[in-house]
Design a protein around this motif. Structure first.
Motif, PDB file in Angstrom:
ATOM      1  N   ARG A  24      -5.345   6.881  -7.465  1.00  0.00           N
ATOM      2  CA  ARG A  24      -5.935   5.392  -7.594  1.00  0.00           C
ATOM      3  C   ARG A  24      -4.913   4.480  -8.568  1.00  0.00           C
ATOM      4  O   ARG A  24      -4.465   3.444  -8.256  1.00  0.00           O
ATOM      5  CB  ARG A  24      -7.289   5.452  -8.356  1.00  0.00           C
ATOM      6  N   ARG A  25      -4.343   5.413  -9.406  1.00  0.00           N
ATOM      7  CA  ARG A  25      -3.316   4.669 -10.428  1.00  0.00           C
ATOM      8  C   ARG A  25      -2.103   4.224  -9.506  1.00  0.00           C
ATOM      9  O   ARG A  25      -1.422   3.378  -9.806  1.00  0.00           O
ATOM     10  CB  ARG A  25      -2.825   5.564 -11.538  1.00  0.00           C
ATOM     11  N   LEU A  26      -1.732   5.023  -8.620  1.00  0.00           N
ATOM     12  CA  LEU A  26      -0.510   4.976  -7.650  1.00  0.00           C
ATOM     13  C   LEU A  26      -0.975   3.865  -6.629  1.00  0.00           C
ATOM     14  O   LEU A  26      -0.013   3.521  -5.835  1.00  0.00           O
ATOM     15  CB  LEU A  26      -0.190   6.112  -6.939  1.00  0.00           C
ATOM     16  N   GLU A  27      -2.166   3.554  -6.590  1.00  0.00           N
ATOM     17  CA  GLU A  27      -2.794   2.519  -5.624  1.00  0.00           C
ATOM     18  C   GLU A  27      -2.388   3.093  -4.091  1.00  0.00           C
ATOM     19  O   GLU A  27      -2.049   2.355  -3.499  1.00  0.00           O
ATOM     20  CB  GLU A  27      -2.023   1.177  -5.890  1.00  0.00           C
ATOM     21  N   TRP A  28      -2.711   4.281  -4.011  1.00  0.00           N
ATOM     22  CA  TRP A  28      -2.284   4.955  -2.665  1.00  0.00           C
ATOM     23  C   TRP A  28      -3.838   4.935  -2.008  1.00  0.00           C
ATOM     24  O   TRP A  28      -4.883   4.941  -2.578  1.00  0.00           O
ATOM     25  CB  TRP A  28      -1.688   6.282  -2.997  1.00  0.00           C
TER      26      TRP A  28
END
Ligand SMILES: [Zn+2]
Length: 98
Positions: A24-28
């Motif tokens: 989620r942090r990587l916006e993957w």
């Protein structure tokens, strides 16, 4: 930039950063499907995937490969191991002594 890391440091990054939070942090692209978390495999781009919470590994059932948090950062961001470790250290600094 440090190029060598302690075992303990790498163990922490591999085990204490939840795969779901990381993606989620990587916006993957990833989502919850029928209560199960899955993500787009950064290798084959399919989403026949899952996360093993016990081992903290993401798995692609198509590639038949497991990915730890460091592997995922390397693949998603297309950076090398050293850069990936620095990325994780910055976003998830260790708490307490190490
Ligand atoms: Zn795959």
């Amino acid at each position: 930039m440090a190029r060598y890391f302690t075992r303990r440091q790498l163990f922490r990054l591999r085990n204490e950063i939840p795969i779901e939070d990381l993606l989620r942090r990587l916006e993957w692209p990833c989502k919850e499907r029928e209560g199960r978390f899955c993500f787009v495999c950064p290798r084959c781009r399919e989403s026949v995937t899952g996360v093993n919470e016990r081992t903290n590994l993401g798995r692609c059932f198509r590639c038949e490969e497991n990915f730890n948090p460091i592997d995922l950062v390397m693949m998603v961001r297309e950076i090398d191991f050293v850069e990936a470790v620095h990325f994780l250290e910055e976003d998830w600094p260790a708490t307490g002594n190490r």
